[in-house]
Write an enzyme that holds these catalytic residues in place. Sequence first.
Site, PDB file in Angstrom:
ATOM      1  N   ASP A 291      44.289  27.268  31.472  1.00 37.37           N
ATOM      2  CA  ASP A 291      43.788  26.416  32.668  1.00 37.37           C
ATOM      3  C   ASP A 291      41.965  26.318  32.435  1.00 37.37           C
ATOM      4  OD1 ASP A 291      46.369  26.308  33.747  1.00 37.37           O
ATOM      5  OD2 ASP A 291      45.649  28.020  34.975  1.00 37.37           O
TER       6      ASP A 291
HETATM    7  N1  URA Z   1      48.514  31.309  33.627  1.00 36.96           N
HETATM    8  C1  URA Z   1      47.917  30.830  34.426  1.00 36.96           C
HETATM    9  O1  URA Z   1      48.198  30.510  35.683  1.00 36.96           O
HETATM   10  N2  URA Z   1      46.905  29.962  33.714  1.00 36.96           N
HETATM   11  C2  URA Z   1      46.622  30.334  32.553  1.00 36.96           C
HETATM   12  O2  URA Z   1      45.509  29.797  32.136  1.00 36.96           O
HETATM   13  C3  URA Z   1      47.365  31.123  31.684  1.00 36.96           C
HETATM   14  C4  URA Z   1      48.526  31.609  32.266  1.00 36.96           C
END
Ligand code: URA
Length: 244
Positions: free
Chosen positions: A102
């Site tokens: 993310d």
């Molecule tokens: N899980 C999440 O919530 N975000 C990420 O970036 C990777 C795994």
Amino acid sequence: MERLQKMLAHAGVASRRKSEQLILEGKVSVNGKVIKELGVKVSPTDTVEVEGVKLEKEQKVYHLLYKPKGIISAVTDDRGRKTVADLFPHIQERLFPVGRLDYETSGLLIMTNDGDFSYMVTHPKFKIDKTYVARLKGIPSKEQLRPLERGIVLEDGKTAPAHVKLLSAETKANKSIVEITIHEGKNRQVRRMFDAIGFPVQKLKRERFAFLTLHGLNAGDSRELSAHEIKLLRVMAETGKIGT
Ligand code: URA
């Protein structure tokens, strides 16, 4: 199969538009035949020549990036935000991220131009472990973490059992640090898993991808994977373990 102009662009001959121009000008041949129209598809076994010079296939490259937070895991962004590809201005090959982190998540991200490799190491059926360290609002007990170890139902299905460990807790500030290892890659999975047990993630970092770590890197740094590391990842994906 790939469109001729796309293959030319991927091989670094010219931009997609300039490659189209080269084709229209009759400067490109496939298996000895000059192609003058756009839309022709070619396979990796075809011999492509530009102005009589045989096209060399783009080398496969593999980099391990410590993604900082506040950068998107994509190659382009329609909102003009900085992307992980922008962190490789010195690399000629067209790198794309293997899986995703993310915008707000930092940590280990592999970048490559090898689509088959990317598929192998991200597909959940190959069960490659990814370890995250999360700062949570609140301090979960062992009992409260247990649903994550069993698998928890999210809106897009049940998660596979995860390994979860409370690393530290700050009672006064009411927050904790928890390590979690999963092998799936559902969208925002870790955040949604902790939300589901009532402990929202405040900060998230991917610390490990299989046996790879961020050792020696600062946020924004990257290094090339060694041939041995690439091979081990392939073997792990194929067999579920590191072979000897
Ligand atoms: N899980 C999440 O919530 N975000 C990420 O970036 C990777 C795994």
